[in-house]
Design a protein around this motif. Structure first.
Motif, mmCIF file in Angstrom:
data_model
loop_
_atom_site.group_PDB
_atom_site.id
_atom_site.type_symbol
_atom_site.label_atom_id
_atom_site.label_comp_id
_atom_site.label_asym_id
_atom_site.label_seq_id
_atom_site.Cartn_x
_atom_site.Cartn_y
_atom_site.Cartn_z
ATOM 1 N N ASP A 128 3.192 -13.272 -3.374
ATOM 2 C CA ASP A 128 1.821 -13.161 -3.878
ATOM 3 C C ASP A 128 0.980 -12.430 -2.838
ATOM 4 N N ALA A 129 0.664 -11.172 -3.116
ATOM 5 C CA ALA A 129 -0.092 -10.355 -2.166
ATOM 6 C C ALA A 129 -1.597 -10.473 -2.370
ATOM 7 N N GLY A 130 -2.032 -11.337 -3.278
ATOM 8 C CA GLY A 130 -3.457 -11.497 -3.547
ATOM 9 C C GLY A 130 -3.936 -10.529 -4.608
ATOM 10 N N GLU A 131 -5.141 -10.800 -5.108
ATOM 11 C CA GLU A 131 -5.755 -9.957 -6.138
ATOM 12 C C GLU A 131 -4.833 -9.776 -7.346
ATOM 13 N N GLY A 132 -4.112 -10.834 -7.674
ATOM 14 C CA GLY A 132 -3.268 -10.809 -8.858
ATOM 15 C C GLY A 132 -2.039 -9.933 -8.743
ATOM 16 N N GLN A 133 -1.630 -9.602 -7.514
ATOM 17 C CA GLN A 133 -0.481 -8.719 -7.323
ATOM 18 C C GLN A 133 0.732 -9.501 -6.843
ATOM 19 N N LEU A 134 1.827 -9.360 -7.579
ATOM 20 C CA LEU A 134 3.117 -9.838 -7.114
ATOM 21 C C LEU A 134 3.908 -8.639 -6.628
ATOM 22 N N VAL A 135 4.470 -8.736 -5.444
ATOM 23 C CA VAL A 135 5.280 -7.649 -4.905
ATOM 24 C C VAL A 135 6.563 -8.227 -4.332
ATOM 25 N N TYR A 136 7.584 -7.396 -4.297
ATOM 26 C CA TYR A 136 8.815 -7.795 -3.631
ATOM 27 C C TYR A 136 8.667 -7.508 -2.141
ATOM 28 N N ARG A 137 9.281 -8.343 -1.352
ATOM 29 C CA ARG A 137 9.289 -8.098 0.087
ATOM 30 C C ARG A 137 10.590 -8.634 0.675
ATOM 31 N N ARG A 138 10.874 -8.203 1.868
ATOM 32 C CA ARG A 138 11.924 -8.807 2.667
ATOM 33 C C ARG A 138 11.360 -10.098 3.259
ATOM 34 N N ASN A 139 12.053 -11.201 3.087
ATOM 35 C CA ASN A 139 11.569 -12.477 3.621
ATOM 36 C C ASN A 139 11.388 -12.376 5.133
#
Length: 328
Positions: A128-139
């Motif tokens: 959850d990157a904020g502002e309603g954005q879901l993004v993939y990331r490396r843990n």
């Protein structure tokens, strides 16, 4: 009892195999893209655990930097407008109902379908990157577990601690997500790190984190300010004041010195502040509708805090190292 010795030829062949694996690992990392599977990532990560102890630090650093690009390539998703809408709706639904079971799965891009099915594998994370954005990331734990054990102490400690901190991002949508006690814990850690590892290859980022957590403690953020006026003890968030009172009792700490000065600042009248801390507001600052703009600028000067907020170019809150923001 006779102990059977491994034939010398077998030992030599094993050494040759290791050298071959380690020579080819950089190319394998570069070949990872959005068509590859988590199994391919896991194989490379296993090879890294074998090769990193055999490398000198510059080569380890090179592969560490390359691993970021490897994951960016792996996690890249190309969506049509309709697929983007479906994914955005999923992000919204998940924010409202964290346990939601995804419907309309077939509307997602095929790569989204794959990544969602395999999140949690090979350190693939949905974030959850904020502002309603879901993004993939490396843990963030990826670097802490795959690279950090084989690095010099200064780099190992930086990565392990930033990974642990960024499992809970400190700020989202302009507000703090951690309490005052945790802000102080992190601020003290970065103060000590800067003091103890001045030659660290991450010293620039450590100094930035040291400043940021001081700013979080004494000023807060746009949506979670420490105070609207700073004009009395009761005008300070109670949990923040409690931590500052505890900090002020410490010795040999710059953060503790600032805590004592913060208490003095709060006790000053507006007139006394104007006399002792002569600052002026720019035209832009005068047009700012925030009531505490002058107090914040006075406090920044009095405590030697950065005037500006977070870096617009460098992200230190998503991974175990700081990285440039990606243009999406």
């Amino acid at each position: 009892m006779v102990i059977e010795q491994k034939p010398k030829q077998a030992v030599a062949e094993q050494a040759v195999d290791l050298k071959s694996i380690c020579r080819g690992i950089e190319q394998e990392m570069r070949e990872i893209n959005q068509q590859r599977t988590t199994f391919a990532l896991e194989q490379i990560n296993q090879d890294l655990k074998v090769c990193l102890p055999l490398m000198d630090f510059p080569d380890q650093q090179h592969l560490l930097e390359l691993s970021a690009q490897m994951y960016q390539n792996f996690l890249k998703v190309e969506r049509t407008a309709q697929q983007q809408t479906a994914f955005d709706q999923y992000a919204f639904d998940l924010a409202q109902h964290p346990t939601i079971q995804q419907s309309h799965f077939e509307q997602f891009a095929l790569r989204d379908q794959y990544l969602l099915k395999h999140k949690g594998q090979a350190y693939v994370d949905l974030y959850d990157a904020g502002e309603g954005q879901l993004v993939y990331r490396r843990n963030p734990q990826y670097l802490a577990r795959i690279f950090a054990p084989y690095l010099p102490d200064a780099e190992r400690i930086f990565i392990e601690n930033l990974a642990e901190q960024n499992m809970q991002r400190p700020i989202r949508d302009g507000g703090l997500t951690i309490d005052a006690q945790e802000v102080v814990r992190r601020a003290l850690f970065w103060e000590d790190y800067v003091k103890n590892y001045p030659d660290s290859s991450y010293i620039r980022d450590a100094r930035y984190l040291d400043q940021v957590y001081r700013m979080f403690l004494f000023k807060g953020t746009l949506n979670t300010p420490v105070s609207d006026s700073y004009e009395a003890e009761y005008a300070i968030q109670p949990s923040v004041w409690y931590e500052i009172e505890k900090l002020a009792k410490l010795e040999q700490s710059r953060l503790a010195d600032q805590a004592r000065k913060f208490r003095s600042f709060v006790q000053m009248s507006p007139q006394e502040r104007r006399n002792r801390i002569p600052v002026s507001l720019t035209a832009q600052e005068q047009n700012n509708e925030r009531a505490n703009t002058l107090a914040l600028k006075q406090l920044s000067h009095y405590l030697d805090l950065p005037l500006n907020g977070l870096s617009p170019t460098r992200d230190c809150f998503s991974d175990a190292v700081c990285m440039p923001y990606q243009n999406n």
